[in-house]
Design an enzyme around this catalytic site. Structure first.
Site, short mmCIF file in Angstrom:
data_model
loop_
_atom_site.label_atom_id
_atom_site.label_comp_id
_atom_site.label_asym_id
_atom_site.label_seq_id
_atom_site.Cartn_x
_atom_site.Cartn_y
_atom_site.Cartn_z
N ARG A 106 11.55 -1.26 11.12
CA ARG A 106 10.54 -0.99 12.15
C ARG A 106 10.52 -2.10 13.20
NH1 ARG A 106 5.16 0.31 8.70
NH2 ARG A 106 4.29 -0.76 10.50
N ARG B 297 0.07 -8.92 13.70
CA ARG B 297 -0.57 -7.92 12.84
C ARG B 297 -1.39 -8.59 11.72
NH1 ARG B 297 4.46 -5.10 11.13
NH2 ARG B 297 3.18 -3.80 9.77
N LYS C 69 0.83 -1.21 0.00
CA LYS C 69 0.00 0.00 0.00
C LYS C 69 0.87 1.27 0.00
CE LYS C 69 -2.01 -1.10 3.90
NZ LYS C 69 -1.24 -2.34 4.19
N ARG D 229 11.76 -5.36 5.12
CA ARG D 229 11.44 -3.96 4.83
C ARG D 229 12.39 -3.01 5.56
NH1 ARG D 229 5.36 -1.79 5.44
NH2 ARG D 229 5.51 -2.58 7.56
P1 ADP Z 1 2.28 -1.79 3.26
O1 ADP Z 1 2.29 -0.28 3.22
O2 ADP Z 1 1.07 -2.37 2.61
O3 ADP Z 1 2.53 -2.33 4.64
P2 ADP Z 1 4.84 -1.56 1.80
O4 ADP Z 1 4.50 -0.73 0.62
O5 ADP Z 1 5.56 -0.92 2.92
O6 ADP Z 1 3.50 -2.29 2.35
O7 ADP Z 1 5.66 -2.83 1.29
C1 ADP Z 1 6.16 -3.82 2.19
C2 ADP Z 1 7.55 -4.29 1.72
O8 ADP Z 1 7.44 -4.98 0.49
C3 ADP Z 1 8.54 -3.14 1.47
O9 ADP Z 1 9.81 -3.58 1.86
C4 ADP Z 1 8.46 -2.91 -0.04
O10 ADP Z 1 9.69 -2.42 -0.58
C5 ADP Z 1 8.16 -4.32 -0.56
N1 ADP Z 1 7.28 -4.32 -1.74
C6 ADP Z 1 6.22 -3.50 -1.98
N2 ADP Z 1 5.62 -3.82 -3.16
C7 ADP Z 1 6.32 -4.88 -3.66
C8 ADP Z 1 6.18 -5.66 -4.87
N3 ADP Z 1 5.20 -5.44 -5.77
N4 ADP Z 1 7.07 -6.66 -5.05
C9 ADP Z 1 8.06 -6.89 -4.15
N5 ADP Z 1 8.23 -6.20 -3.02
C10 ADP Z 1 7.38 -5.19 -2.75
P1 ADP Z 2 1.31 -1.68 7.86
O1 ADP Z 2 0.84 -0.94 6.66
O2 ADP Z 2 2.63 -2.31 7.70
O3 ADP Z 2 0.27 -2.57 8.47
P2 ADP Z 2 0.98 0.77 9.36
O4 ADP Z 2 2.16 1.64 9.28
O5 ADP Z 2 -0.21 1.09 8.54
O6 ADP Z 2 1.50 -0.68 9.08
O7 ADP Z 2 0.49 0.68 10.87
C1 ADP Z 2 1.38 0.45 11.93
C2 ADP Z 2 0.60 0.37 13.24
O8 ADP Z 2 -0.04 1.62 13.50
C3 ADP Z 2 -0.52 -0.65 13.28
O9 ADP Z 2 -0.07 -1.94 13.62
C4 ADP Z 2 -1.44 -0.05 14.35
O10 ADP Z 2 -0.94 -0.30 15.66
C5 ADP Z 2 -1.32 1.44 14.08
N1 ADP Z 2 -2.35 1.90 13.12
C6 ADP Z 2 -2.14 2.44 11.89
N2 ADP Z 2 -3.31 2.75 11.30
C7 ADP Z 2 -4.29 2.38 12.16
C8 ADP Z 2 -5.71 2.42 12.12
N3 ADP Z 2 -6.38 2.91 11.04
N4 ADP Z 2 -6.39 1.96 13.21
C9 ADP Z 2 -5.76 1.48 14.28
N5 ADP Z 2 -4.42 1.40 14.37
C10 ADP Z 2 -3.68 1.84 13.34
#
Ligand code: ADP
Ligand code: ADP
Ligand code: ZN
Length: 214
Positions: free
Chosen positions: A160, A171, A13, A127
């Site tokens: 992280r 998660r 995302k 990541r």
């Molecule tokens: P989210 O915001 O949904 O948690 P991220 O965009 O941070 O996910 O992506 C999670 C990890 O996967 C990051 O290390 C990113 O560089 C990698 N990543 C994201 N999209 C892809 C893809 N299409 N193929 C391979 N690795 C990806």
């Molecule tokens: P990822 O995309 O890898 O799941 P985020 O960076 O979106 O991680 O979120 C990290 C943490 O921040 C979550 O595990 C949660 O504790 C908190 N968080 C983020 N967005 C929300 C939300 N909309 N509601 C509740 N907790 C949230």
């Protein structure tokens, strides 16, 4: 264009939002980034959020909803935005809808990212994130030009705390229980666009762009 990015942690995302904001000229609103910045700044809200984030649990709905409502009232949201990681519960989605309706607005599309669990685990545990600008890398799938350094801003990259295996497992479970019901929720509203996220970054991006056109 008002968009929601829905999907489990590691689905891509943030990566896609980074590309799309540049193209559509609308801001990316990541509740995770807002919380991490509050933790770094040591605010009361940050301290509260950290207790939940460290365990891989969701921050309580009332805290999150208040923060997002304030953010959406900022002038840069006037032409739309990408909500990345919000809403994550049905209660958050209901609150968002009510808040928008009060201003005669609505969400245009919800992008639902589908990625198999083993891929999510590999993505999250590899990541790396820029401390300065928040750009996301992966040690194997998207390495920076120079190890430990951001391509965009030369900031320092870090892993992280909640990307360690234990928190990641929690998660993913929280996603299944509390967030996945939003897929049916938005399907029923007729605004869900499902994307296969287990492909190279550029291919996922093209699928989103094409999906938004149709
Ligand atoms: P989210 O915001 O949904 O948690 P991220 O965009 O941070 O996910 O992506 C999670 C990890 O996967 C990051 O290390 C990113 O560089 C990698 N990543 C994201 N999209 C892809 C893809 N299409 N193929 C391979 N690795 C990806
Ligand atoms: P990822 O995309 O890898 O799941 P985020 O960076 O979106 O991680 O979120 C990290 C943490 O921040 C979550 O595990 C949660 O504790 C908190 N968080 C983020 N967005 C929300 C939300 N909309 N509601 C509740 N907790 C949230
Ligand atoms: Zn950077």
């Amino acid at each position: 264009m008002r968009l929601i990015f829905l999907g489990p942690p590691g689905a891509g995302k943030g990566t896609q939002a980074e590309l799309l904001t540049a193209n559509l000229n609308i801001p990316q609103i990541s509740t995770g980034d807002i919380f991490r910045n509050a933790v770094k700044a040591g605010t009361a809200m940050g301290l509260k959020a950290k207790q939940y984030m460290d365990k891989g649990e969701l921050v309580p709905d009332d805290v999150v909803v208040g923060i997002v409502e304030e953010r959406l009232a900022e002038p840069d949201c006037a032409n739309g935005y990408i909500l990345d990681g919000f809403p994550r519960t049905v209660a958050q989605a209901d609150a968002l809808e009510a808040n928008l309706a009060a201003r005669g607005e609505k969400i245009d599309k919800v992008i639902n990212f589908v990625v198999p669990k083993d891929v999510l685990l590999a993505r999250l545990t590899g990541r790396w994130v820029c401390k300065n600008c928040g750009a996301t890398y992966h040690e194997e799938f998207k390495p920076p030009a120079k190890k430990g350094t951001c391509d965009n801003c030369s900031g320092e990259l870090y892993q992280r705390d909640d990307d360690k295996l234990e928190a990641v497992t929690k998660r993913l479970q929280v996603y299944e229980e509390q967030t996945a019901p939003l897929i049916a929720y938005y399907q029923e509203k007729g605004i869900l666009l499902t994307i296969q996220g287990n492909k190279p970054v550029e291919e996922v991006y093209n699928e989103i762009i094409n999906g938004l056109k149709s």
